[in-house]
Every structure is written in C-alpha cells, then in structure tokens.
Design an enzyme around this catalytic site. Structure first.
Site, PDB file in Angstrom:
ATOM      1  CD  GLN A   1      -4.926   8.939   5.200  1.00 58.98           C
ATOM      2  OE1 GLN A   1      -4.924   8.225   6.191  1.00 58.98           O
ATOM      3  NE2 GLN A   1      -4.655  10.229   5.270  1.00 58.98           N
TER       4      GLN A   1
ATOM      5  CE  LYS B   1      -3.028   8.423   9.475  1.00 63.56           C
ATOM      6  NZ  LYS B   1      -4.315   8.677   8.839  1.00 63.56           N
TER       7      LYS B   1
ATOM      8  CG  ASP C   1      -9.548   7.989  11.008  1.00 61.88           C
ATOM      9  OD1 ASP C   1      -8.587   8.546  11.552  1.00 61.88           O
ATOM     10  OD2 ASP C   1      -9.548   7.635   9.814  1.00 61.88           O
TER      11      ASP C   1
HETATM   12  N1  GUN Z   1      -6.876  12.476   5.781  1.00 65.11           N
HETATM   13  C1  GUN Z   1      -6.320  13.524   6.451  1.00 65.11           C
HETATM   14  N2  GUN Z   1      -6.341  13.305   7.781  1.00 65.11           N
HETATM   15  C2  GUN Z   1      -6.929  12.099   7.966  1.00 65.11           C
HETATM   16  C3  GUN Z   1      -7.224  11.323   9.110  1.00 65.11           C
HETATM   17  O1  GUN Z   1      -6.989  11.693  10.272  1.00 65.11           O
HETATM   18  N3  GUN Z   1      -7.823  10.122   8.886  1.00 65.11           N
HETATM   19  C4  GUN Z   1      -8.133   9.680   7.630  1.00 65.11           C
HETATM   20  N4  GUN Z   1      -8.746   8.496   7.516  1.00 65.11           N
HETATM   21  N5  GUN Z   1      -7.866  10.381   6.541  1.00 65.11           N
HETATM   22  C5  GUN Z   1      -7.262  11.587   6.707  1.00 65.11           C
END
Ligand code: GUN
Length: 291
Positions: free
Chosen positions: A96, A52, A119
């Site tokens: 995350q 990211k 998100d």
């Molecule tokens: N863990 C797995 N996929 C995601 C996601 O799209 N966002 C976040 N914050 N954590 C994750």
C-alpha cells in the site's frame, strides 16, 4: 444525463468474481490468495487496506495482511517482498502506498515480481500495457475502462481529454483510451497546458484526474460530453455525521446537466478500484496474463 453507478457496477463485478471462485472450489482448484503489505498507521491507507481484505472475504478469496511499523527499514521491506515473490500459495500482493519518506517507492515497486504485481505498478506491466500485450492494469484505469464498456459508451474516434499525468491514473488512462478497439483521439493535459478550458470544451470524453477539488467547471464542458471524475479530496463539512465529505475534481452541479454520462463522487470511480484489484488477482490465479 445518465449517472454512472460505480457502486452497483463494482458489486456486479465482485459477484461475477465470487461465482468464479465457487466454480474453482467445486472443481477442487486452488482458492485465489491476495496479500497486502501495510506500513505505518496512515488513516487513509488503513481504510483502503481494510476494504481490500474485506472484499477478499466477500468473494471467497484467501487474504493475508502483513503490517510493519513506520520505522521499518527499506532492506527489511525488500526482504519481505522477496519472500512474498517466492510464496507459491500467493497469487498476488500489493504494497500500500504512500510509504514513509525513508523508503523508495520506486525500489519497492521494482522488487515485486511482475507476475504477482496485481496493482500493475511494475515497469514490466506498464511497458506491456503500452505495447498492447497482456498485463496487469492498475486498478483505477481498469475500473474506468470497465465502466466505459459496461455503460456501452461510444469511444471510437471520440476526442478524449485526460487531465493529469500521474503514473497511476492519467498516463495509463491516456494509453488505454487510445488503444486499438477503443480508438479515442487522446489529449493529455497537465499543469503547464495552455488554454485548458478551450481544450476541454472540445472533448467528447473528459477524465479529470488532477486531484484538485471541483476544478472542472460547467464552462469547460461541451453539451453531451462524458465526464469521468477520479478526484477524491476530503474536506471538512458540518453537514455530515463524520464531519468530512468527499469532493471530486468536477463541479458536479454545474457540469452534470450538460453531460450524457457522468460519474458521481462518491459512488463513481472509487468503488471500482477494489473490484479491479480482485479481478487482477483472479487473472493471476488463472495464469491468464503470464502463462
Ligand atoms: N494508494 C492509493 N491507491 C493505491 C493503490 O491502488 N495501490 C496501492 N498499492 N497503494 C495505493
């Protein structure tokens, strides 16, 4: 059979975002800024967050990575979130997941300002999406809808079966596919569904998001169906350099020959998720969702 190229589509979406950033810069506007909070040293989470941050650089966004040890308390994390909520330079941030067991993911998600929840996990954004209002849509469902639109897949009146009812993928997918303008007739299936094979065999579109490697087999799919594979199970392999390979929820070799469109694993839905997060951050910086 058309193989849906998620990697190429993701690159295209990211280059569109990068172009917008150039325009913003040329007009003297503020560069979009995304922050990510990473707790602990989970290998998968490290990889995702690194991806990211790298993607932010690529499109010209500013990014901030905030790391905590897995011993961080819930209160400390909630304090960090309230600081991020108040940071005027930040357009959006993510925490995350998964988090260590002593921290409530629900409390953490609820503490995020919905205006910065790129998100799309906050109940306000989920509720707004269900109500058909502008909302941040979570990355995987957004990415899938983008693939469906960009490959001009016919959805109106089609029977769609979503396998899996998770908050992050299955449930929002079922809502988005049934919304006005997309107009699928949606069935959502889960571990207690009876006659799953027969239900799937009626489907024009199947979204497999249950998290069981190679679950969807050829006999469960009708000729000409569209199959979207959300699964990513890592299994040991002596055929790859890393010693691992990724398996989807779809038994690709059996299912693909019957399909009109199918997403591969890897290279299908996965690459779209980061691009979707960047897109949400751009929307936030432009105040498109919340004026
Ligand atoms: N863990 C797995 N996929 C995601 C996601 O799209 N966002 C976040 N914050 N954590 C994750």
């Amino acid at each position: 059979m058309i193989l849906i190229d998620g990697k190429k589509t993701s690159e295209l979406l990211q280059s569109e975002i990068a172009e917008e950033v150039i325009t913003i810069k040329n007009n003297g506007g503020k560069i979009p800024h995304l922050a990510a909070v990473l707790v602990g040293n989970d290998g998968g989470s490290e990889t995702y967050v690194a991806g990211k941050v790298k993607a932010c650089e690529k499109v010209g966004f500013k990014s901030t990575l905030i790391r905590y040890d897995d011993t961080v308390t819930q209160d400390e994390l909630l304090k960090c979130i309230s600081q991020l909520n108040c940071d005027d330079d930040l357009d959006g941030f993510i925490v995350q997941l998964p988090l260590p067991k002593h921290i409530s993911e629900e409390k953490v998600i609820e503490a995020i300002n919905p205006h910065k929840d790129v998100d799309g996990f906050h109940p306000i954004n989920v509720g707004r999406m269900v109500a058909g209002m502008p909302a941040f849509i979570s990355a995987t469902p957004f990415g899938i809808m983008e693939l469906i639109k960009r490959y001009k897949i016919e959805t109106s009146g089609k029977n769609c079966v979503v396998i899996g009812r998770s908050n992050i993928v299955g449930r929002p997918m079922s809502i988005l596919l049934s919304q006005k303008g997309i107009d699928c007739t949606v069935t959502i299936c889960h571990s207690r569904t009876k006659n799953l094979k027969e239900v799937c065999a009626q489907a024009d579109i199947i979204v497999a998001a249950l998290g069981r490697a190679e679950f969807l087999t050829g006999d469960m799919v009708k000729e000409g169906a569209v199959v979207i594979d959300v699964g990513i199970t890592r299994v040991k392999s002596d055929k790859t350099k890393s010693g691992w390979k990724l398996l989807g929820d779809v038994k690709f070799d059996e299912v693909a020959p019957k399909c009109s469109f199918i997403t591969p694993v890897p290279g299908g839905v996965g690459p779209m998720t980061i691009a979707s997060l960047l897109y949400n951050t751009l929307l936030s910086s432009k105040k498109v969702i919340y004026k």
